[in-house]
Design a protein around this motif. Structure first.
Motif, mmCIF file in Angstrom:
data_model
loop_
_atom_site.group_PDB
_atom_site.id
_atom_site.type_symbol
_atom_site.label_atom_id
_atom_site.label_comp_id
_atom_site.label_asym_id
_atom_site.label_seq_id
_atom_site.Cartn_x
_atom_site.Cartn_y
_atom_site.Cartn_z
ATOM 1 N N ILE A 153 0.604 -1.295 0.017
ATOM 2 C CA ILE A 153 -0.036 -0.122 0.350
ATOM 3 C C ILE A 153 1.002 1.397 0.188
ATOM 4 C CG2 ILE A 153 -1.442 1.831 1.300
ATOM 5 C CD1 ILE A 153 -2.987 -1.265 2.398
ATOM 6 N N SER A 154 0.272 2.238 -0.574
ATOM 7 C CA SER A 154 1.166 3.278 -0.852
ATOM 8 C C SER A 154 -0.184 4.515 -0.084
ATOM 9 C CB SER A 154 2.121 3.696 -1.471
ATOM 10 O OG SER A 154 0.896 4.101 -3.135
ATOM 11 N N ILE A 155 0.413 5.215 1.015
ATOM 12 C CA ILE A 155 0.002 6.102 1.359
ATOM 13 C C ILE A 155 0.130 7.645 1.573
ATOM 14 C CG2 ILE A 155 -0.002 5.568 3.691
ATOM 15 C CD1 ILE A 155 -2.734 6.316 4.424
ATOM 16 N N THR A 156 -0.669 8.069 1.409
ATOM 17 C CA THR A 156 -0.207 10.688 0.528
ATOM 18 C C THR A 156 -1.627 10.838 1.176
ATOM 19 O OG1 THR A 156 1.483 12.166 0.211
ATOM 20 C CG2 THR A 156 -0.204 10.452 -1.403
ATOM 21 N N GLY A 157 -1.386 12.365 1.159
ATOM 22 C CA GLY A 157 -2.638 12.711 1.089
ATOM 23 C C GLY A 157 -2.250 14.027 2.089
ATOM 24 N N ARG A 158 -2.875 14.982 2.477
ATOM 25 C CA ARG A 158 -2.570 16.629 2.642
ATOM 26 C C ARG A 158 -1.952 16.478 4.117
ATOM 27 N NH1 ARG A 158 -4.423 20.433 -0.643
ATOM 28 N NH2 ARG A 158 -5.947 19.428 -1.855
ATOM 29 N N LEU A 159 -1.214 16.948 4.375
ATOM 30 C CA LEU A 159 -0.158 17.117 5.832
ATOM 31 C C LEU A 159 -1.546 17.178 6.809
ATOM 32 C CD1 LEU A 159 1.756 19.949 4.918
ATOM 33 C CD2 LEU A 159 2.236 17.315 5.365
ATOM 34 N N GLY A 160 -1.974 16.881 7.772
ATOM 35 C CA GLY A 160 -2.103 16.149 8.675
ATOM 36 C C GLY A 160 -4.010 16.033 8.735
ATOM 37 N N SER A 161 -3.969 15.153 7.895
ATOM 38 C CA SER A 161 -5.111 13.940 7.020
ATOM 39 C C SER A 161 -5.231 13.057 8.329
ATOM 40 C CB SER A 161 -4.824 14.110 5.840
ATOM 41 O OG SER A 161 -3.964 12.896 4.779
ATOM 42 N N GLY A 162 -4.629 11.985 8.699
ATOM 43 C CA GLY A 162 -4.632 11.434 9.293
ATOM 44 C C GLY A 162 -3.197 10.284 9.401
ATOM 45 N N LYS A 163 -2.613 10.635 8.465
ATOM 46 C CA LYS A 163 -1.499 9.157 7.249
ATOM 47 C C LYS A 163 -0.920 8.330 8.371
ATOM 48 C CE LYS A 163 0.359 12.215 5.000
ATOM 49 N NZ LYS A 163 -0.174 12.968 5.507
ATOM 50 N N SER A 164 0.176 8.939 9.354
ATOM 51 C CA SER A 164 0.762 8.209 10.329
ATOM 52 C C SER A 164 -0.474 7.358 11.035
ATOM 53 C CB SER A 164 1.003 9.211 11.425
ATOM 54 O OG SER A 164 2.545 9.588 9.739
ATOM 55 N N GLU A 220 -9.551 21.948 9.813
ATOM 56 C CA GLU A 220 -8.742 20.469 10.697
ATOM 57 C C GLU A 220 -7.910 19.785 11.073
ATOM 58 O OE1 GLU A 220 -10.455 17.536 13.034
ATOM 59 O OE2 GLU A 220 -11.797 19.561 12.226
ATOM 60 N N ALA A 221 -7.276 20.164 9.300
ATOM 61 C CA ALA A 221 -5.944 19.386 9.952
ATOM 62 C C ALA A 221 -5.183 20.590 10.628
ATOM 63 C CB ALA A 221 -5.219 19.109 8.005
ATOM 64 N N ALA A 222 -4.881 21.043 11.067
ATOM 65 C CA ALA A 222 -4.319 22.606 12.089
ATOM 66 C C ALA A 222 -4.723 22.062 12.990
ATOM 67 C CB ALA A 222 -4.517 24.075 11.347
ATOM 68 N N LYS A 223 -6.266 21.991 13.489
ATOM 69 C CA LYS A 223 -6.640 21.694 14.956
ATOM 70 C C LYS A 223 -6.091 20.192 15.303
ATOM 71 C CE LYS A 223 -9.941 24.122 14.211
ATOM 72 N NZ LYS A 223 -12.161 23.643 14.181
ATOM 73 N N ARG A 224 -6.054 19.144 14.329
ATOM 74 C CA ARG A 224 -5.280 17.916 14.301
ATOM 75 C C ARG A 224 -4.054 17.946 14.649
ATOM 76 N NH1 ARG A 224 -8.263 13.398 10.406
ATOM 77 N NH2 ARG A 224 -9.933 14.187 10.473
ATOM 78 N N VAL A 225 -2.988 19.161 14.384
ATOM 79 C CA VAL A 225 -1.695 18.678 14.858
ATOM 80 C C VAL A 225 -1.136 19.883 15.326
ATOM 81 C CG1 VAL A 225 0.158 19.836 13.073
ATOM 82 C CG2 VAL A 225 -1.003 18.755 11.527
ATOM 83 N N MET A 226 -2.352 20.570 15.849
ATOM 84 C CA MET A 226 -1.911 20.945 17.507
ATOM 85 C C MET A 226 -2.190 19.793 18.223
ATOM 86 S SD MET A 226 -0.782 24.254 17.018
ATOM 87 C CE MET A 226 -1.611 24.642 18.371
ATOM 88 N N LYS A 227 -2.886 19.265 17.797
ATOM 89 C CA LYS A 227 -2.960 18.802 18.886
ATOM 90 C C LYS A 227 -1.512 16.965 19.575
ATOM 91 C CE LYS A 227 -7.868 18.195 19.500
ATOM 92 N NZ LYS A 227 -9.184 17.156 19.062
ATOM 93 N N ASN A 228 -1.563 17.108 17.994
ATOM 94 C CA ASN A 228 -0.314 16.240 18.232
ATOM 95 C C ASN A 228 1.491 16.488 17.495
ATOM 96 O OD1 ASN A 228 1.112 13.526 17.862
ATOM 97 N ND2 ASN A 228 -0.049 13.095 16.099
#
Length: 193
Positions: free
Chosen positions: A3-14, A104-112
């Motif tokens: 599988i290859s997974i990519t996407g926007r920053l903060g989208s939850g890939k990791s 929403e990505a920014a909010k997630r990144v702020m938490k982590n």
């Protein structure tokens, strides 16, 4: 299955990759981890690293060569390439793109937050820096490889994670991975869910 997974920053890939590792036994090769470590060793942010890599893409080429080699050597293993460009370099992968609303990505990144190489003081700053970093990365890869990793036509499935939990995202991926593995020819891609 590769599988290859990519996407926007903060989208939850990791997060998605780690759930798939824990739940389904996938191994993870993360180029983001490599880049963050490289930035940390240089004492710079990931945005600054991306700007430097635009001038000297040698680290990109090294990572991309490793992705290609691993996809050939480990083709019979359950391996996820968590990477902006693995969809382009890895051989025979199920190609996933995760998208998300920028705020929403920014909010997630702020938490982590991930240390000094990726630190933000406000959600607004995080949003601004993530958008800028995304633009720099996209431009860099278009310049180096002549391909756009934001072009949905490069992927088998596009999943919007804005209002989905990580478990819901994994369920969507696994359902479609099953369909893909049963009959790649009849899998309608890109599938946007």
């Amino acid at each position: 299955m590769l599988i290859s997974i990519t996407g926007r920053l903060g989208s939850g890939k990791s997060t998605v990759c780690n759930i798939m590792k824990d739940r389904y036994g996938f191994q993870i090769f993360s180029t983001g981890t490599i880049n963050r470590e490289f930035a940390r060793n240089l004492g710079i942010t990931t945005l600054e690293l991306n700007k430097r890599l635009k001038e000297d893409p040698s680290l990109d080429h090294e990572i991309d060569g490793t992705v290609t080699r691993l996809s050939i050597e480990r083709k019979d293993e359950n391996l996820i390439f968590d990477s902006r460009m693995a969809w382009h370099f890895a051989k025979d992968t199920f190609k996933i793109f995760l998208t998300i609303d920028a705020m929403e990505a920014a909010k997630r990144v702020m938490k982590n937050q991930r240390g000094c190489e990726e630190h933000y003081d406000t959600v607004e700053e995080a949003c601004e820096k993530l958008v800028e970093r995304s633009r720099v990365e996209r431009d860099r890869f278009v310049d180096i490889y002549g391909v756009d990793y934001y072009d949905y036509n490069n992927f088998d499935i596009i999943v919007d994670t804005t209002s989905r939990t990580p478990d819901e995202v994994v369920a969507v991926i696994m359902e479609n991975l099953q369909k893909y593995s049963e009959d790649k020819q009849s899998f309608n891609s890109p599938l946007i869910v």
